[in-house]
Design an enzyme around this catalytic site. Structure first.
Site, PDB file in Angstrom:
ATOM      1  N   THR A 113       0.086  29.517 -23.977  1.00 17.17           N
ATOM      2  CA  THR A 113      -0.191  28.840 -22.713  1.00 17.17           C
ATOM      3  C   THR A 113       0.707  29.440 -21.638  1.00 17.17           C
ATOM      4  O   THR A 113       1.886  29.706 -21.874  1.00 17.17           O
ATOM      5  CB  THR A 113      -0.064  27.297 -22.819  1.00 17.17           C
ATOM      6  OG1 THR A 113      -0.370  26.730 -21.538  1.00 17.17           O
ATOM      7  CG2 THR A 113       1.310  26.850 -23.256  1.00 17.17           C
ATOM      8  N   GLU A 114       0.113  29.695 -20.472  1.00 17.55           N
ATOM      9  CA  GLU A 114       0.789  30.461 -19.420  1.00 17.55           C
ATOM     10  C   GLU A 114       2.104  29.844 -18.985  1.00 17.55           C
ATOM     11  O   GLU A 114       3.002  30.541 -18.528  1.00 17.55           O
ATOM     12  CB  GLU A 114      -0.134  30.598 -18.201  1.00 17.55           C
ATOM     13  CG  GLU A 114      -0.431  29.260 -17.506  1.00 17.55           C
ATOM     14  CD  GLU A 114      -1.523  29.368 -16.438  1.00 17.55           C
ATOM     15  OE1 GLU A 114      -2.315  30.311 -16.510  1.00 17.55           O
ATOM     16  OE2 GLU A 114      -1.569  28.487 -15.555  1.00 17.55           O
ATOM     17  N   ASN A 115       2.212  28.517 -19.138  1.00 22.63           N
ATOM     18  CA  ASN A 115       3.443  27.857 -18.721  1.00 22.63           C
ATOM     19  C   ASN A 115       4.556  27.953 -19.760  1.00 22.63           C
ATOM     20  O   ASN A 115       5.467  27.141 -19.776  1.00 22.63           O
ATOM     21  CB  ASN A 115       3.172  26.394 -18.320  1.00 22.63           C
ATOM     22  CG  ASN A 115       2.379  25.619 -19.337  1.00 22.63           C
ATOM     23  OD1 ASN A 115       1.445  26.147 -19.955  1.00 22.63           O
ATOM     24  ND2 ASN A 115       2.726  24.374 -19.543  1.00 22.63           N
TER      25      ASN A 115
ATOM     26  N   SER B 221       6.475  34.785 -19.843  1.00 25.64           N
ATOM     27  CA  SER B 221       5.139  34.379 -20.257  1.00 25.64           C
ATOM     28  C   SER B 221       4.071  35.283 -19.640  1.00 25.64           C
ATOM     29  O   SER B 221       3.122  35.705 -20.312  1.00 25.64           O
ATOM     30  CB  SER B 221       4.886  32.927 -19.849  1.00 25.64           C
ATOM     31  OG  SER B 221       3.615  32.501 -20.293  1.00 25.64           O
TER      32      SER B 221
END
Lengths: 227, 216, 227, 216
Positions: free
Chosen positions: B53-55, B95
């Protein structure tokens, strides 16, 4: 998916596909973080025409120096080639049998970081006005001068971490961390030797330094097997 | 050009399951916001697929329920999720370095339009008064090794969302490799768009309805 | 040297020198990692003509949205301004009372990382061929197209971490880490609110995420004080 | 031009102590390889000075002895050291980002030559057959907010190492702010080099011996 290799020939199996002409990033700052067993296996592997990226150019007669002594390294990219015990390299260099690219240590690290991060090139503040600026594109940005630096990618990275889990997540130990996490991101195939392999879930997710996505092969070299 | 052809044959869940089945064993995968998150429900975790997940997380699990809900553990859509064994956390630059550096095997994105050469439009309708919001879509579009699109084949006005040229502002150029829709699965190839599967329609039906010279 | 501020007015003291016209980097992805108490203190501080950098442009009527509602933010730089509950921003934007720079999320993070790392500019793979490429320098490197992106520096960073030691070393919690570590490197003055402060030496040096060098002020906001 | 003026008045340790005393409270400091490491012995840790080492550590302590020696914990000179409370480890790219991003308050470097405008030459003698080794010197030279040099004022052949123009290859341009030597301390200012302190010689002696129009 990460392969976890164990047993006496694990290091040899881990480097068995390193091909002639490959660029190999090798971790370590001096002996701290240097993957000795993987370097020895690469030497036994016999691939030729290699380009090696390391902070140094070998010390004494073992490890990277022993690999250089085989004459199978065409070029070395490093920040500190000459040291008091770099006689193997010194001899090869002075007799024109190895190519050298000297790179300021910060550019060495940042160029590999750029390769891993998909950056095409970056303007670096280091080296402006020095002989190492020759041939490089220079630009003034917001009143400061920079040189354009390009990524250094590896076909392989050989690094040393401390502990891996079965998925390939890595943690390091003290200053032996150095180039390992950066090189792991910059190579097509990353091989990490570790002194311990634990079950998946045993490493705290907050403390993983190199996520498993960057690790293709883990080689267990228990302390008693290491020199 | 019947209404029944505009209405999809496959449900969103059926499309999601098809995508999940196509994701290779051990792949590192990012599922975009919205419909693509449904793919997670159909992934067989035994196959070792790891969700990014990008976060700032690898090893994201399913949506959290009850006591599992933790405001510090959310996905890109800000929905609370759980962590799986072997997970790791990292900051935003790391990320996106992971994403942009080409380390993710697959991402699944929604789309307004996909062109026959794989251009993706999914961030902006182009409307004058629209407030643009790009998020991580452009980074995913150029970063993942394989960009899969999940969408309905036709928009509400009946026009094809698979188009000769995108008319909406682009997210990425020539980045999509496969499009999963309620009417069929389309491969973007160097020679054109190939129909891998058609549902409730012939390839000729789809050619006529999309106006594209689809390969079969 | 890091100041550790405690007490009811700690957040206010921590932002008391934020000046008119300042660029303020504000951590968080949605509410995770959002330094609510510091944002509220910044709102009370009353500095005007601010530029704010955040992933979003405020949600609901609290936190960043409440700061925007004061009209003292001249410009916002973010990746996702519009959301279902971004009515405060939407209204300001549509009535021309706030300037917006939309930046792909990866560029947002990398541009702040560049500011912290001394990089003058970098060629990014993101956004080529899109409307966000307009006005940017484009270059083909090794067969791939890139856009030149410049650093985003902050005068201040307001971030939220989980635990600090007395020296200012920080660790975060789960996905609340997000932009915090990057913003801490990119600002002249970094203020971190934390839920716990421990003695120096209590954090494992292997697990520190933001080293103390990047942290100027720590504000203790114990869980019972946080909303 | 006596021999006694070429031989230094201050010992290396005395120079190191002078530098240590000038380092501000709470400063983040990098000490280069070689002589500058002596500065560590004179730093009063009560003043909260934190040492950075390029190989990935803040909070480096003194040289390790006996059982403290750990091959995984070394300084930039590869000498085993100890860790202090509040230390942290990070990888090489993060370590040099810290340096190059201007976060270190002070670094102390050795030098072959320093020019009157603060150019530094400390990595290469320029000899044809020399093998160059640059390490982190160029990064430190442009990265630290204040670059201090520790050197003898004269080389073995008696020539001044403080020069109008460096003849050795440069490490960094206009980066040095102060030079600590066995004969005096020199400030590099916009108006020229100012003698802050002279040891066992008058400023005129130093002017004559260096051939420089030193300010007093």
């Amino acid at each position: 998916m990460t392969d976890v290799l164990e047993g006496a020939d694990a290091a040899d199996r881990a480097v068995a596909d390193i091909h002639d002409g490959a660029t190999v990033l090798i971790g370590g700052f001096g002996t701290a973080g240097q993957p000795m067993e993987l370097i020895d296996a690469l030497r036994r592997r016999g691939a030729t025409d290699l380009t090696v990226v390391n902070n140094n150019a070998g010390n004494g007669d073992t490890g990277l120096a022993a690999l250089l002594a085989t004459g199978r390294v065409r070029k070395i990219i490093c920040s500190v080639p000459r040291q008091s015990d770099s006689w193997v390299f010194d001899d090869l260099y002075r007799s024109g049998r190895i190519e050298l690219e000297v790179v300021p240590q910060g550019n060495l690290a940042e160029r590999m970081r750029a390769a891993g991060a998909g950056i095409g090139a970056f303007f670096s503040p280091t080296g402006v006005g020095t002989p190492l600026a020759e041939g490089k594109e220079q630009r003034t940005i917001a009143g400061r001068d920079y040189l354009l630096e390009y990524p250094i990618r590896g076909d392989y990275a050989l690094i040393k971490a401390h502990t891996a889990d079965r998925m390939g997540n890595l943690v390091y130990r003290k200053t032996a961390r150095n180039f390992g996490p950066v090189m792991a991101t910059a190579a097509t195939t990353t091989v990490a030797q570790v002194v311990d392999v634990v079950r998946t879930g045993a490493l705290d997710p907050e403390n993983v330094v190199t996520p498993s996505i960057y690790v293709d092969r883990v080689v267990l070299v228990p302390p008693e097997a290491a020199r | 050009m019947s209404r029944s052809l505009t209405r999809g044959v496959l449900t969103k869940d059926e499309i999601a399951k098809m995508i999940a089945d196509d994701i290779p064993q051990g792949a590192f995968v990012n599922l975009g916001i919205g419909q693509p998150t449904l793919v997670a429900d159909h992934l067989d975790l035994e196959r070792g697929v790891v969700l990014h997940t990008e976060n700032g997380m690898l090893g994201m699990g399913r949506a959290a329920v009850g006591d599992e809900i933790d405001p510090d553990l959310v996905n890109a859509g800000k929905i609370p999720v759980v962590e799986t064994p072997g997970a790791s956390y990292f900051h935003h630059a790391d990320s996106f370095a992971m994403m942009r550096g080409g380390h993710l095997d697959v991402c699944v994105l929604g789309a307004f339009q996909v062109s026959v050469r794989g251009d993706l439009a999914n961030w902006h309708t182009g409307a004058e008064d629209a407030i643009p919001a790009v998020g991580g879509a452009m980074d995913l579009a150029i970063g993942a090794r394989e960009v899969l699109v999940m969408m309905t084949l036709f928009s509400r006005d009946g026009s094809s969302k698979l188009v000769p040229e995108c008319t909406y502002p682009l997210t990425g150029v020539a980045c999509v490799s496969r499009v999963y829709t309620d009417h069929g699965v389309f491969e973007i190839t160097d020679r054109g768009v190939r129909v891998r599967e058609a549902f409730g329609a012939t390839v000729d039906d789809l050619r006529q309805r999309t106006g594209l010279a689809l390969l079969s």
